[in-house]
Design an enzyme around this catalytic site. Sequence first.
Site, PDB file in Angstrom:
ATOM      1  N   CYS A 166     -11.455  16.823  35.759  1.00 12.20           N
ATOM      2  CA  CYS A 166     -10.587  15.647  35.671  1.00 12.20           C
ATOM      3  C   CYS A 166     -10.211  15.078  37.038  1.00 12.20           C
ATOM      4  CB  CYS A 166      -9.335  15.992  34.877  1.00 12.20           C
ATOM      5  SG  CYS A 166      -9.710  16.664  33.253  1.00 12.20           S
ATOM      6  N   HIS A 306      -0.886  12.189  37.477  1.00 12.36           N
ATOM      7  CA  HIS A 306      -1.947  12.697  36.606  1.00 12.36           C
ATOM      8  C   HIS A 306      -1.441  12.662  35.165  1.00 12.36           C
ATOM      9  CE1 HIS A 306      -5.632  14.678  35.609  1.00 12.36           C
ATOM     10  NE2 HIS A 306      -5.044  15.773  35.169  1.00 12.36           N
ATOM     11  N   GLU A 317       3.328  19.218  37.573  1.00 14.35           N
ATOM     12  CA  GLU A 317       3.165  18.058  38.444  1.00 14.35           C
ATOM     13  C   GLU A 317       4.512  17.567  38.943  1.00 14.35           C
ATOM     14  OE1 GLU A 317       0.829  13.805  38.891  1.00 14.35           O
ATOM     15  OE2 GLU A 317       1.028  14.681  36.895  1.00 14.35           O
ATOM     16  N   LYS A 338      -1.904   7.249  31.552  1.00 16.32           N
ATOM     17  CA  LYS A 338      -2.579   7.933  30.456  1.00 16.32           C
ATOM     18  C   LYS A 338      -1.811   7.788  29.142  1.00 16.32           C
ATOM     19  CE  LYS A 338      -5.061  11.503  33.103  1.00 16.32           C
ATOM     20  NZ  LYS A 338      -4.599  11.214  34.470  1.00 16.32           N
ATOM     21  N   HIS A 343      -6.691  10.225  28.297  1.00 16.22           N
ATOM     22  CA  HIS A 343      -7.202  10.951  29.467  1.00 16.22           C
ATOM     23  C   HIS A 343      -8.719  10.813  29.528  1.00 16.22           C
ATOM     24  CE1 HIS A 343      -7.813  13.701  32.598  1.00 16.22           C
ATOM     25  NE2 HIS A 343      -7.255  14.792  32.119  1.00 16.22           N
ATOM     26  N   PHE A 402      -9.445  20.920  35.495  1.00 16.37           N
ATOM     27  CA  PHE A 402      -9.796  22.289  35.138  1.00 16.37           C
ATOM     28  C   PHE A 402     -10.552  22.915  36.308  1.00 16.37           C
ATOM     29  CE2 PHE A 402     -10.040  22.107  30.165  1.00 16.37           C
ATOM     30  CZ  PHE A 402      -8.679  21.863  30.126  1.00 16.37           C
TER      31      PHE A 402
END
Length: 415
Positions: A166, A306, A317, A338, A343, A402
């Site tokens: 991502c 994010h 975050e 998002k 996403h 990830f």
Amino acid sequence: MVEGLQRVVVTGLGAVTPIGNTVADYWTGLTSGKNGVAPITLFDASAHACRFAAEVKDFDPSGYLEAKEAKRWDRFCKFGVVAAKQALADAGLEINESNAERIGISIGSGVGGLLTMETQAHVLADKGPSRVSPFTVPMMIPNMATGLAAIALGAKGPSSAVATACAAGSNAIGDAFRILQLGKADAMICGGAESAITPLGVAGFASAKALSFRNDDPATASRPFDRERDGFVIGEGAGILVLETLAHAQARGATVLAELVGYGTTCDAHHITAPTPGGVGGAAAIKLALADAGLAPESVGYVNAHGTSTPANDSNETAAIKSALGARALQIPVSSTKSMTGHLLGGSGGIEAVASVLAIRHGVVPPTINYANPDPDCDLDVVPNTAREATLDAVLSNSFGFGGHNVCLAFRRIG
């Protein structure tokens, strides 16, 4: 900024997203709080635990691609090339034999041609190896959005593809930034593209408990920083920027949209999917981007987070932003687009970089929609539900993936 490095500016934008297939429509969608999440139509999802996504709607590549190309290419490649062509047109940059070797491309993707892989796996199982398409490998490998864009545009300069999950789109932009800073190219076409709304993609993320399961109300499923968040909503699309050295842009009289001034990238080295508790790796990436840009926390006017809508990401975050920006963090608008687009995995950094540049250009901070229940672990100013006007001199864009990949990009109003 290190003395002797080239300054790098943004001169063109392209976007294919769940809330608009042009930059103008995407921006209108963002600022109006448009929701791109709906039941899945790309395949029969009736047997799936998650039956909704943020699909690109009414996508018609015919104005950009020939029919033969559109038929053969994987969906993520179509998104990437269309967005790249939009960005190049927006920049007013012509590629010809005199400059082709000084113009490069870097487009990131988390999973590449997943649809091609799944489709051809079924062909192999049902009809045998002789019926597998000769385009299978070329269309499923993650570098092919870059390769096809280079072919379509005639760009012969530095060419690469990033696959950091991502964070891929943001890493691709950051790597292009470094190439330009070092004078290895005059312009780079860069960003991210993804199309993983497939039976395997949705089932895999669902089995990992990463997705929201609000099948009864998908429109409210993507709710970053909200106390009731339960997972992300998978999206698709592409976001592409044209970056140039300032000298090159000025020499050809280009319109400069913003300056890219900082790039920070780190790895948690902690877990295959979960972030480091306390957002340590994310905080380090933000600090690196600020140092690279020569920006103090007081200069930051907005953070495009994010903000995935997963319990672990949003709280970590928040901790990362507070650690990196100190007391200033609570005074900075921090929103997650998002909430509207879902996403896009490797494509998310691309469309969020586009949003960050547009926020500077228009003086508007996009909202975090679906925000209703404050979470004490996410105590930032998340710009709930309604866009906000603001004069923005510097904006940060975060992407975490990830494998522990962390990226922060810093954009600044051009002075």
